[in-house]
Enzyme design. Sequence first.
Site, PDB file in Angstrom:
ATOM      1  CE  LYS A   1       1.169  38.984  18.410  1.00 10.92           C
ATOM      2  NZ  LYS A   1       1.091  38.511  17.027  1.00 10.92           N
TER       3      LYS A   1
ATOM      4  CB  ALA B   1       3.469  41.676  12.084  1.00 12.58           C
ATOM      5  N   GLY B   2       4.821  41.059   9.220  1.00  8.43           N
ATOM      6  CA  GLY B   2       5.345  41.752   8.044  1.00  8.43           C
ATOM      7  C   GLY B   2       6.389  40.994   7.249  1.00  8.43           C
TER       8      GLY B   2
ATOM      9  CB  THR C   1       0.249  36.079   6.465  1.00 13.26           C
ATOM     10  OG1 THR C   1      -0.663  36.500   7.476  1.00 13.26           O
ATOM     11  CG2 THR C   1      -0.457  36.112   5.122  1.00 13.26           C
TER      12      THR C   1
END
Lengths: 265, 66
Positions: free
Chosen positions: A107, A194-195, A217
């Site tokens: 990645k 992400a996000g 996360t």
Amino acid sequence: MTTATQNSDRLVIAGKEYNSRLLVGTGKYQDMDETARAIDASGAEIVTVAVRRTNLGQNADEPNILDVLPPERYTILPNTAGCFDVDTAVRTCRLARELLDGHKLVKLEVLGDQQTLFPDVIATLKAAEILVADGFDVMVYTNDDPIVARELEAIGCCAVMPLAAPIGSGLGIRNPLNIRTIVENAKVPVLVDAGVGTASDAAVAMELGCDGVLMNTAIAAAKDPLLMASAMRKGIEAGREAYLAGRMPAKRFASASSPIEGLFF
Amino acid sequence: MQIEINGDRTEVAEAITMAELLEQLALTGKRLAVEVNAELVPRSRFAEHRLAADDRVEIIHAVGGG
């Protein structure tokens, strides 16, 4: 999902088939045990790891992430997190390939700014060219920019991974129309990376036609990471099925669900 | 001679090999990868790769990350 749909609807990355469209990071967990249990609950088959200096002397015997997530069971996706230039990103990938016995999947992320962790797309394009020429299968983190996504595909990246929102922000998909445009243009898998903050964000990404979602996360920072891992698994599956089913057109005004005919008043 | 290992200057024997260095650090057989002066040194060359004064050695492994 029916067994027939499951069997035919697989994610293919760099020639390898996967049942799960949820890819997960392995950072920010309390300990290795929580990491392993959350990833098991997510059903993910591809897991990202970072590459960092080995502890020398003290803590030399602490468990390694690859002991709890064995490469025989999971496809390990080493990342270039923390790299802010082409050279360190390329070096990191070469170290990762050596670490994983010639494993070519990486990645790529080249970051441009500490506050936003937005990608430096110019450096990302350069690093992608070098890595593809060097034989890597490059899954590339990028902006939600359809033109850059097209260029990264043209370079030969095996998957394009636009952000939904800044890394670790949990803001959800800020620009769904661009994500849809990237998906429509692409011939390689498009994964939101992400996000994402919660299961509905993951479902939205899949309903937009994305091939998968990569997150860390959103699971690790949930109050109950194992339960959120399970929720994300279902959100991804629900969104994928809704995309394949083809949603009804949205209409401004009502359309009764019960028949008008046979009313007795 | 002095070399730098993961950012720390360290005294080692003259012309020590990478394999010997890893043995001294109790890292033999661990899953890791090594760079010297920003160039990868493959595992297959640990036994023959001799270090020189002021070499910058990076010994890396996988950690949790997203």
